[in-house]
Write an enzyme that holds these catalytic residues in place. Structure first.
Site, mmCIF file in Angstrom:
data_model
loop_
_atom_site.group_PDB
_atom_site.id
_atom_site.type_symbol
_atom_site.label_atom_id
_atom_site.label_comp_id
_atom_site.label_asym_id
_atom_site.label_seq_id
_atom_site.Cartn_x
_atom_site.Cartn_y
_atom_site.Cartn_z
ATOM 1 N N ASP A 1 18.863 -3.514 10.628
ATOM 2 C CA ASP A 1 20.086 -3.751 11.378
ATOM 3 C C ASP A 1 20.675 -2.423 11.859
ATOM 4 O OD1 ASP A 1 22.133 -2.707 9.340
ATOM 5 O OD2 ASP A 1 21.026 -4.172 8.163
ATOM 6 N N ASP A 2 21.463 -2.483 12.924
ATOM 7 C CA ASP A 2 22.109 -1.325 13.544
ATOM 8 C C ASP A 2 21.145 -0.420 14.297
ATOM 9 O OD1 ASP A 2 24.782 -1.877 12.770
ATOM 10 O OD2 ASP A 2 24.390 -1.106 10.778
ATOM 11 N N CYS A 39 26.328 -5.154 10.419
ATOM 12 C CA CYS A 39 25.136 -4.885 9.608
ATOM 13 C C CYS A 39 24.852 -5.952 8.558
ATOM 14 C CB CYS A 39 25.252 -3.511 8.954
ATOM 15 S SG CYS A 39 26.712 -3.294 7.928
ATOM 16 N N LYS A 93 19.586 0.268 1.448
ATOM 17 C CA LYS A 93 20.919 -0.331 1.542
ATOM 18 C C LYS A 93 20.904 -1.824 1.217
ATOM 19 C CE LYS A 93 24.623 -1.077 4.903
ATOM 20 N NZ LYS A 93 25.033 -0.887 6.300
ATOM 21 N N HIS A 95 24.234 -4.132 0.437
ATOM 22 C CA HIS A 95 25.369 -4.649 1.212
ATOM 23 C C HIS A 95 25.230 -6.139 1.482
ATOM 24 C CE1 HIS A 95 28.440 -3.869 4.679
ATOM 25 N NE2 HIS A 95 29.011 -4.327 3.571
ATOM 26 N N HIS A 193 23.247 3.936 10.468
ATOM 27 C CA HIS A 193 24.556 3.403 10.101
ATOM 28 C C HIS A 193 25.431 4.530 9.573
ATOM 29 C CE1 HIS A 193 27.628 1.148 7.889
ATOM 30 N NE2 HIS A 193 27.260 0.071 8.551
#
Length: 214
Positions: A1-2, A39, A93, A95, A193
């Site tokens: 993502d991102d 994200c 990551k 999250h 990110h």
């Protein structure tokens, strides 16, 4: 993502990522894969195969974003792949919302996880972004760095630049994995990110394009 459409040499010949382009050319490229602009919902969709709206019913708009949570009732791709013989590993990551230890990646189908649980950490020693001075001593300051289901205190001093650490862990897992059995590796580097931090000085010197705009 991102990661943007134009951020790698898959779409941008000026991007300094030849290995990513080579992997794409010899593997499977998703030409029509859409994500949210945030994200955590994007990561949740990838791991569950479901729209975030189907999980939280909250439209991500402005400050009214989807929650970070991936409920236990939601089956992950790692759980599915593990059930048919894959070894699944999660690096980087998280999250995804961790209300309990049952929500940790190591308890959601992944045989191992190393990385951070919140939305942002500094690139060195797993220090929590915005927490002030960063120390290689895991007992000093605020660190968000986990391995499986416990704080990775023994690894904190070794993380001098997160992308290097995570890449090294990924290579080690791949090299140690038996070639006769399937492997699923979820690698979530944080370089795309915030917070944005340049690579170590020696890498910028030896690979100047890494720190340049393209």
């Amino acid at each position: 993502d991102d990661l943007g459409w134009h951020d790698t040499s898959i779409r941008n010949p000026n991007a300094p990522t030849p290995t990513i382009a080579n992997l794409s050319a010899s593997g499977l490229l998703l030409e029509r894969h859409y994500t949210f602009r945030f994200c955590s919902p994007s990561r949740r969709s990838f791991l569950s195969g479901r729209s975030p709206l189907a999980i939280t019913t909250v439209q991500p708009d402005g400050d009214h974003t989807c929650s970070d949570f991936l409920p236990l009732a939601t089956t992950t791709i790692a759980e599915k792949l593990t059930s048919v013989g894959y070894a699944c590993h999660f690096i980087g990551k998280g999250h995804l919302g961790y209300q309990t230890t049952d929500h940790l990646p190591a308890n959601r189908g992944f045989a191992s996880h190393v990385g951070y649980l919140l939305g942002a950490e500094k690139y060195e020693h797993g220090c929590l972004a915005g927490s002030g001075a960063c120390s290689a001593d895991p007992s000093t300051g605020a660190h968000d760095f986990w391995e499986n289901d416990a704080p990775a205190t023994s690894e904190v001093p070794r993380v001098e630049y997160s992308a290097d650490y995570y890449a090294g862990r990924a290579v080690s897992l791949i090299e140690a994995h038996p070639t006769a059995s399937p492997l699923f590796l979820f690698l979530a580097l944080q370089n795309v990110h915030a917070p944005y931090e340049l690579p170590p000085a020696w890498q910028v010197r030896d690979y100047p394009k890494m720190g340049a705009k393209f």
